[in-house]
Design a protein around this motif. Structure first.
Motif, PDB file in Angstrom:
ATOM      1  N   ASP A 115       8.839  24.382  49.531  1.00 42.21           N
ATOM      2  CA  ASP A 115       9.497  23.938  48.310  1.00 42.21           C
ATOM      3  C   ASP A 115       8.682  22.801  47.696  1.00 42.21           C
ATOM      4  O   ASP A 115       8.520  21.740  48.298  1.00 42.21           O
ATOM      5  CB  ASP A 115      10.919  23.442  48.637  1.00 42.21           C
ATOM      6  CG  ASP A 115      11.725  23.177  47.377  1.00 42.21           C
ATOM      7  OD1 ASP A 115      11.144  23.196  46.281  1.00 42.21           O
ATOM      8  OD2 ASP A 115      12.949  22.967  47.510  1.00 42.21           O
ATOM      9  N   VAL A 116       8.119  23.052  46.499  1.00 37.83           N
ATOM     10  CA  VAL A 116       7.314  22.025  45.820  1.00 37.83           C
ATOM     11  C   VAL A 116       7.992  21.593  44.518  1.00 37.83           C
ATOM     12  O   VAL A 116       7.338  21.011  43.643  1.00 37.83           O
ATOM     13  CB  VAL A 116       5.885  22.553  45.540  1.00 37.83           C
ATOM     14  CG1 VAL A 116       5.147  22.786  46.827  1.00 37.83           C
ATOM     15  CG2 VAL A 116       5.928  23.831  44.699  1.00 37.83           C
ATOM     16  N   ARG A 117       9.280  21.874  44.367  1.00 35.79           N
ATOM     17  CA  ARG A 117       9.991  21.469  43.159  1.00 35.79           C
ATOM     18  C   ARG A 117      10.058  19.952  43.079  1.00 35.79           C
ATOM     19  O   ARG A 117      10.307  19.279  44.064  1.00 35.79           O
ATOM     20  CB  ARG A 117      11.396  22.061  43.150  1.00 35.79           C
ATOM     21  CG  ARG A 117      11.430  23.564  42.958  1.00 35.79           C
ATOM     22  CD  ARG A 117      12.830  24.109  43.071  1.00 35.79           C
ATOM     23  NE  ARG A 117      13.362  23.925  44.426  1.00 35.79           N
ATOM     24  CZ  ARG A 117      14.553  24.344  44.822  1.00 35.79           C
ATOM     25  NH1 ARG A 117      15.344  24.972  43.973  1.00 35.79           N
ATOM     26  NH2 ARG A 117      14.961  24.150  46.062  1.00 35.79           N
ATOM     27  N   ALA A 171       1.392  19.077  43.986  1.00 38.10           N
ATOM     28  CA  ALA A 171       1.859  20.398  44.403  1.00 38.10           C
ATOM     29  C   ALA A 171       0.673  21.303  44.770  1.00 38.10           C
ATOM     30  O   ALA A 171       0.728  22.051  45.754  1.00 38.10           O
ATOM     31  CB  ALA A 171       2.681  21.040  43.289  1.00 38.10           C
ATOM     32  N   LEU A 172      -0.421  21.232  43.998  1.00 39.21           N
ATOM     33  CA  LEU A 172      -1.576  22.096  44.271  1.00 39.21           C
ATOM     34  C   LEU A 172      -2.201  21.761  45.620  1.00 39.21           C
ATOM     35  O   LEU A 172      -2.567  22.657  46.391  1.00 39.21           O
ATOM     36  CB  LEU A 172      -2.609  21.945  43.151  1.00 39.21           C
ATOM     37  CG  LEU A 172      -3.801  22.904  43.215  1.00 39.21           C
ATOM     38  CD1 LEU A 172      -3.337  24.349  43.184  1.00 39.21           C
ATOM     39  CD2 LEU A 172      -4.760  22.628  42.065  1.00 39.21           C
ATOM     40  N   THR A 173      -2.314  20.465  45.919  1.00 43.59           N
ATOM     41  CA  THR A 173      -2.857  20.060  47.234  1.00 43.59           C
ATOM     42  C   THR A 173      -1.981  20.582  48.362  1.00 43.59           C
ATOM     43  O   THR A 173      -2.472  21.100  49.373  1.00 43.59           O
ATOM     44  CB  THR A 173      -2.952  18.526  47.307  1.00 43.59           C
ATOM     45  OG1 THR A 173      -3.769  18.062  46.233  1.00 43.59           O
ATOM     46  CG2 THR A 173      -3.555  18.083  48.626  1.00 43.59           C
ATOM     47  N   THR A 174      -0.669  20.442  48.187  1.00 45.31           N
ATOM     48  CA  THR A 174       0.264  20.920  49.213  1.00 45.31           C
ATOM     49  C   THR A 174       0.135  22.428  49.409  1.00 45.31           C
ATOM     50  O   THR A 174       0.109  22.930  50.550  1.00 45.31           O
ATOM     51  CB  THR A 174       1.706  20.565  48.818  1.00 45.31           C
ATOM     52  OG1 THR A 174       1.802  19.155  48.607  1.00 45.31           O
ATOM     53  CG2 THR A 174       2.692  20.980  49.902  1.00 45.31           C
ATOM     54  N   ILE A 175       0.016  23.171  48.306  1.00 44.95           N
ATOM     55  CA  ILE A 175      -0.100  24.633  48.383  1.00 44.95           C
ATOM     56  C   ILE A 175      -1.415  25.036  49.047  1.00 44.95           C
ATOM     57  O   ILE A 175      -1.471  25.989  49.843  1.00 44.95           O
ATOM     58  CB  ILE A 175       0.027  25.250  46.986  1.00 44.95           C
ATOM     59  CG1 ILE A 175       1.449  25.040  46.446  1.00 44.95           C
ATOM     60  CG2 ILE A 175      -0.303  26.736  47.005  1.00 44.95           C
ATOM     61  CD1 ILE A 175       2.524  25.663  47.303  1.00 44.95           C
ATOM     62  N   MET A 176      -2.510  24.319  48.768  1.00 45.65           N
ATOM     63  CA  MET A 176      -3.803  24.647  49.373  1.00 45.65           C
ATOM     64  C   MET A 176      -3.724  24.548  50.903  1.00 45.65           C
ATOM     65  O   MET A 176      -4.163  25.440  51.635  1.00 45.65           O
ATOM     66  CB  MET A 176      -4.893  23.717  48.834  1.00 45.65           C
ATOM     67  CG  MET A 176      -5.253  23.982  47.370  1.00 45.65           C
ATOM     68  SD  MET A 176      -6.363  22.741  46.660  1.00 45.65           S
ATOM     69  CE  MET A 176      -7.791  22.965  47.706  1.00 45.65           C
TER      70      MET A 176
END
Length: 831
Positions: free
Chosen positions: A756-758, A765-770
């Motif tokens: 969840d990156v809301r 958010a992009l760093t977390t998704i990577m």
């Protein structure tokens, strides 16, 4: 139809009526309370309950209903039909208060909101006449007290003026005579004049009564004081008496004239008084309803009982004074289950249960609200029959059982589908075997007639009959066998035990007597009674458990509603914040664009002034720093930053196009060559705005394949910056070889297939998704879900742009509409 004639005394309604009469303010309301009677007409009952409920809301609601005077002037108004008769001053004063009350009521109902809230009372008020001219006429002759004003007529004003003058003269003379008598010693010091027959007199000791010339009017009971009217005051007292008679004659003349004026309106005024009597009666019912928290239940025209938490009002008031609470009654009777057979121990509440049903149903059909829960439903019965108590009579040669049989005879003859039978201790008073058989036969006839009923009994054959025949059901009054006390709770669906052995043991009956009695009835009967008690105990236990579960479920529902409400508020707040941030970002972009345009214009105007150009570039750099700080503090999406950088690059290209060879510009001095970045495979790089360091693995046009650890991604060169840091260029195979199998296994165990990156900024958010996609590839999961929300769609687009560059991602798409739709991206990996 009610049976017997003293039904009200049997169920205790006579006490209810007495309380109602006591709550009335006037004799008019009291008469209405005495006249209140049972009705079996559904529409009449419904109308009475509707207006009672409306009056209750009026009396205890927030609307400011005017104060009402409930004066009973009916006798005085009726006598005005005779010529020459007049209303006395107090009657006229009270008439004005009554008429003003009617006027205020009509004024209250001029408000449309009040008309909608109290439609029944409003309809009644439409027929009322406030008689404003009569109110005005009374004000002309009477003030704030129940006496005529001095200016009611010119003659009355002259008479009262003369009367006050004469009384003043009399007072002065009396004070002078009193001082002289006290100085002479004829009257004791501190004595004051008295009044006898309306004339001022001096209290004198008998030994001095001949010292004062005058008329003796009276003497005290002890004979120690004589009251003398001095001869100097006789003439003045006579004049005052004459003036008082003149005043009375003038007052009567005025009152006769006023009475002649209201004589034609006599019937209309009596109608107003009747309305006030009804209102007083309704207010009294509302006050009683408030005393025991009564309500108006849903009513049905057919016989029906579905009562929840019903209480006996008199028992409620009595226990409340003792600081105790009454145990509520739940009972349900309908067309399929019409007759309830209640069994249980003595003093366990069977008769109270029966009386509660009889009393509340009678109150309902008299138009009174009753103390039950709001979701209860009540019906209408045509006939109420009751058989309770001892009706033996020596004069009529009736025994207890004979009186019961006479009642049964009447019940059998007149019972029908709309009848409610209330029978206490069914079949008792004679030999148990034949008494039980007769009771069973009567019960069978009542069932065939379709009658409703609440019947108490101890007879086993009646319990068995109820269990085996449709239309009849058993009920039990609960008893705590361990504490040996009744619980006064009715449980419908099974017969109750009389607990005869347990009660005998508690009272202290010899144990050998109890044992002998048990042997006589047989172990089978005792065991059956014990089994019945065990069933009761188990059912109570599971009922308690079920109640606890219901309470927990209700608590969970309340918590869930609170959480959902909080989430909705957070979502709304988030939307507002994002909307505000977006507007601020747009404004910043406009300001930035204007600043860049102004800087370019200033550089052109400055031509080749090096210092001026340098200063302008510094100002532009400073402004850029401020913009970035503002963007970060307001959590503006990185899409806005990218737009700002895009504008800067566009302006740089414009400046480069204007720089022709050999021309000196502020943007590029003559001696300086444009800075060209040369990219090579193996260069250590990082994405603009990021901290992760990678290396270029392959170059193709304006894009480069960059390796970040085990992750490879195609990135535009303009989004990269060279760095001196050492890149992690380890191949996936080498990287995996360095990781221990235990660490990888632990990562697989802790890995979650949903993130969840809301609420995060774009770069965060992009760093977390990577990192998350990196872990997903390592753990070899088939698919993951990314919760980014809907919002403006910028975060969703940014994440999907990145996913399109990741090798190993087979597909990504929106979640099903039932599970989140466009707010969730589902990522599927290559197998």
């Amino acid at each position: 139809m009610i049976y017997p004639t003293h039904y009200e005394q049997k169920i205790g309604f006579d006490h209810i009526r007495a309380l109602l009469e006591k709550s009335c303010t006037s004799t008019m309301g009291l008469e209405k309370a005495k006249e209140m009677a049972f009705s079996n007409h559904f529409l009449t009952i419904q109308a009475a309950l509707d207006v009672s409920e409306e009056t209750f809301r009026l009396l205890y609601g927030t609307d400011d209903f005017p104060d009402i005077y409930f004066h009973d002037l009916r006798q005085s108004i009726r006598k005005t039909r005779i010529e020459g008769v007049w209303l006395e001053e107090p009657d006229v004063f009270q008439l004005r208060q009554v008429l003003e009350s009617i006027r205020d009521i009509k004024l209250f109902f001029t408000d449309e909101a009040h008309q909608e809230s109290y439609p029944l009372l409003y309809q009644r008020s439409l027929d009322l006449d406030a008689y404003k001219e009569l109110i005005k006429a009374i004000h002309q002759i009477m003030g704030t007290e129940a006496i005529l004003r001095d200016d009611a007529s010119a003659a009355l004003a002259d008479i009262r003026r003369s009367l006050r003058s004469a009384q003043g003269s009399l007072s002065k003379k009396m004070q002078s005579l009193m001082r002289k008598a006290q100085d002479d010693g004829y009257v004791e010091k501190g004595s004051s004049p008295g009044i006898r027959d309306g004339r001022l007199v001096i209290p004198v000791s008998p030994m001095y009564k001949r010292k004062i010339r005058g008329i003796v009017h009276d003497e005290s009971a002890t004979g120690k004081t004589v009251f003398i009217e001095p001869e100097e005051l006789v003439e003045v007292n006579n004049r005052i008496r004459e003036l008082e008679n003149e005043e009375r004659r003038e007052i009567i003349r005025i009152l006769v004239a006023f009475t002649d004026r209201i004589r034609p309106e006599r019937e209309g005024i009596l109608f107003l008084l009747d309305f006030l009597g009804d209102l007083d009666f309704l207010f009294a019912k509302a006050r009683l309803a408030s005393t025991w928290s009564a309500i108006r239940p849903e009513m049905r025209p057919e016989p029906h009982l579905d009562w929840k938490s019903a209480v006996h009002p008199l028992l409620f008031v009595s226990l409340k004074k003792q600081g105790k609470q009454v145990v509520p009654l739940n009972i349900h009777l309908n067309a399929d289950e019409r007759i309830l057979i209640i069994s249980g121990p003595n003093a366990g509440g069977k008769s109270v249960c029966l009386k509660t049903v009889g009393l509340l149903q009678y109150m309902l059909q008299c138009g009174m609200m009753i103390p039950i829960r709001e979701d209860s439903v009540a019906g209408c019965f045509e006939r109420l029959f009751i058989d309770i108590g001892d009706e033996q009579s020596i004069e009529n040669d009736l025994s207890t059982y004979s009186s019961h049989l006479l009642n049964m005879k009447h019940f059998l003859k007149h019972s029908q589908q709309g009848t409610l039978l209330l029978i206490d201790e069914f079949g008792t008073g004679t030999e148990p075997t034949i008494g039980g058989a007769i009771a069973e036969a009567c019960l069978d006839r009542f069932n065939q007639q379709g009658a409703f009923g609440v019947i108490t009994t101890h007879y086993t054959n009646i319990k068995h009959y109820a269990n085996e025949h449709p239309g009849i059901l058993n009920g039990a009054m609960l008893y705590d066998r361990h504490e040996m006390r009744p619980l006064f709770q009715l449980e419908i669906g099974r017969p109750g035990s009389s607990f005869a052995v347990e009660i005998a043991r508690k009272i202290g009956l010899p144990e050998d007597v109890i044992a002998e009695a048990s042997n006589k009835v047989g172990a089978e009967y005792i065991d059956m009674d014990k089994y019945l008690q065990d069933i009761v105990r188990d059912k109570r236990y599971w009922e308690k458990k079920r109640l606890q579960i219901r309470q927990q479920e209700k608590k969970l529902e309340t918590t869930a509603e609170s959480v959902e409400q909080a989430l909705a508020e957070l979502q709304q707040k988030r939307k507002e914040i994002l909307s505000t941030a977006k507007k601020e970002a747009e404004q910043l972009l406009k300001d930035s664009n204007a600043k860049i345009e102004n800087t370019i214009r200033s550089i052109k105007e400055a031509q080749a002034e090096k210092e001026r150009t340098k200063k302008l570039r510094q100002e532009l750099k400073q402004f850029e720093t401020q913009v970035h700080a503002t963007l970060e503090s307001n959590t503006v999406d990185t899409d806005a930053q990218r737009q700002l950088e895009k504008i800067k690059r566009r302006e740089d290209r414009k400046r480069n196009k204007t720089n022709k060879p050999g021309m000196i510009t502020a943007a590029q001095p003559k001696t300086t060559e444009p800075k060209v970045v040369v990219w090579n495979v193996g260069d250590a790089v990082k994405m603009k705005g990021q901290t992760s360091v990678g290396s270029i693995l392959q170059l193709e046009g304006k894009k480069a394949l960059v390796g970040f650890g085990v992750l490879k991604s195609w990135v535009e060169l303009v989004k990269l910056d060279k760095t001196k840091a050492v890149a992690n260029t380890t191949s996936p195979e080498t990287y995996m070889s360095r990781s221990s199998s235990d660490a990888l296994r632990e990562r697989k165990l802790n890995f979650k297939t949903e993130i969840d990156v809301r609420g995060m900024r774009g770069d965060e958010a992009l760093t977390t998704i990577m990192h998350y996609i990196d872990d997903a590839l390592m753990t070899n999961v088939a698919r993951v879900r990314i919760l980014h929300g809907t919002g403006t769609g910028a975060l969703r687009q940014l994440i999907r742009q990145y996913l399109g560059t990741v090798q190993g991602v087979a597909d990504y798409h929106d979640e099903h509409i039932q599970f989140g739709g466009t707010g969730i991206t589902v990522v599927e990996f290559e197998s």
